[in-house]
Design a protein around this motif. Structure first.
Motif, PDB file in Angstrom:
ATOM      1  N   UNK A 124       0.851  -1.147   0.231  1.00 30.95           N
ATOM      2  CA  UNK A 124      -0.010  -0.209  -0.007  1.00 30.95           C
ATOM      3  C   UNK A 124       0.770   1.303  -0.027  1.00 30.95           C
ATOM      4  N   UNK A 125       1.767   1.199   0.835  1.00 32.08           N
ATOM      5  CA  UNK A 125       2.752   2.359   0.937  1.00 32.08           C
ATOM      6  C   UNK A 125       3.479   2.527  -0.422  1.00 32.08           C
ATOM      7  N   UNK A 126       3.974   1.551  -1.302  1.00 28.07           N
ATOM      8  CA  UNK A 126       4.497   1.702  -2.533  1.00 28.07           C
ATOM      9  C   UNK A 126       3.443   2.265  -3.695  1.00 28.07           C
ATOM     10  N   UNK A 127       2.301   1.547  -3.501  1.00 25.91           N
ATOM     11  CA  UNK A 127       1.271   2.164  -4.391  1.00 25.91           C
ATOM     12  C   UNK A 127       0.888   3.842  -4.063  1.00 25.91           C
ATOM     13  N   UNK A 128       1.300   4.147  -2.730  1.00 23.67           N
ATOM     14  CA  UNK A 128       0.991   5.674  -2.515  1.00 23.67           C
ATOM     15  C   UNK A 128       1.914   6.392  -3.411  1.00 23.67           C
ATOM     16  N   UNK A 129       2.875   6.003  -3.829  1.00 23.85           N
ATOM     17  CA  UNK A 129       4.003   6.884  -4.142  1.00 23.85           C
ATOM     18  C   UNK A 129       3.744   6.811  -5.898  1.00 23.85           C
ATOM     19  N   UNK A 130       2.620   5.944  -6.192  1.00 21.01           N
ATOM     20  CA  UNK A 130       2.671   5.867  -7.679  1.00 21.01           C
ATOM     21  C   UNK A 130       1.236   6.593  -8.166  1.00 21.01           C
TER      22      UNK A 130
END
Length: 303
Positions: free
Chosen positions: A139-145
């Motif tokens: 989820x944190x990674x998707x947040x930067x996309x």
């Protein structure tokens, strides 16, 4: 050029965390930023993101030394993960998108699209505190996309993920590159870098010790000459430039040779001595081996 560092230095009082580091990242590349824990990777990335000021040297992002101008074009995953535990997954992703200037409705739509794309749609309404560590990290990674960045900077993105989720993250990085993104990621785990990187930059004690491709690193690495035999090859010492024999176990021996020794002449000498040759040649080296040599790493540092 997406990113360029020239002689970048960072001091904290009398301590020099980063010393005269220079490297660049071109559009469409995946570049690994490698080094042991404490080598200066995170400090360098924080300077790139203008979180920390440089002590010396200069950094340009998308051709500008005003790093603030380029930050909206960057997706940054910091080493320290930080999510609001009571917030739902979809709202978390949308929130970070809004922080990057994406309008509320579009951010929510993009958040749902990302969750569906990466098989996480079933967690959209889950609070972060109910997710596994691996799913929370995704989820944190998707947040930067959410704001569709051109340049991704990922600080130790594989840390804490199990092998299945590590593979999913590798696939994600590949797919983003295929869509035109540029990626710079730091790691001390060589297997990911070896599978993903076009080039890598290696640092040790805050200083750059190598920049180039894996093939270039292998060429610079002094590879041992390995003989596999069921016989005792010590009779080779003094023949064809062989100066010593080191047992490696499992019928394998490393041959020390003088400068300019001819490997074919050594093989011929072994056969002439009646040594049974099962295998013969320069050892294959991995990025893991090169990391040990260049970064002075220990087994614990790469665990």
């Amino acid at each position: 050029m997406v990113l360029n560092l020239e002689g970048v230095t960072k001091r904290f009082g009398d301590f020099t965390a980063v010393s005269d580091v220079s490297f660049s990242v071109s559009k469409g590349e995946i570049v690994g930023f490698l080094g042991q824990n404490g080598a200066g990777k995170t400090t360098t990335l924080r300077m790139v993101m203008d979180i920390l000021p440089v002590t010396g040297g200069k950094i340009s992002l998308f051709g500008s030394e005003d790093l603030r101008k380029g930050r909206l074009r960057v997706g940054f995953l910091p080493e320290e993960r930080g999510l609001y535990r009571k917030m739902k997954a979809v709202d978390t992703i949308a929130y970070f998108g809004r922080l990057k200037g994406v309008p509320g409705g579009k951010a929510k739509k993009k958040a749902n699209e990302l969750l569906e794309r990466f098989g996480m749609e079933q967690y959209a309404q889950n609070k972060i505190e109910t997710l596994s560590k691996g799913n929370a990290q995704k989820i944190q990674l998707l947040s930067v996309l959410t704001h569709e960045p051109e340049f991704l900077i990922l600080d130790e993105p594989f840390s804490g993920l199990d092998p299945v989720n590590q593979k999913l993250l590798e696939d994600l990085i590949h797919s983003l590159r295929q869509e035109g993104a540029t990626v710079l990621f730091s790691t001390h785990t060589m297997e990911h870098a070896e599978r993903l990187c076009d080039r890598f930059v290696m640092v040790k004690n805050g200083e750059k010790v190598f920049e180039g491709t894996i093939d270039e690193a292998r060429e610079a690495y002094e590879r041992r000459l390995i003989l596999t035999t069921t016989d005792d090859p010590s009779a080779l010492v003094g023949k064809a430039g062989v100066t010593g024999v080191q047992p490696l176990g499992r019928n394998r021996f490393a041959l020390q040779t003088s400068d300019g020794a001819d490997t074919q002449a050594i093989l011929a000498a072994a056969l002439q001595l009646g040594i049974t040759v099962i295998g013969f040649g320069r050892e294959e080296v991995s990025l893991h081996d090169i990391f040990f040599r260049l970064a002075g790493a220990s087994q614990e540092a790469t665990a």
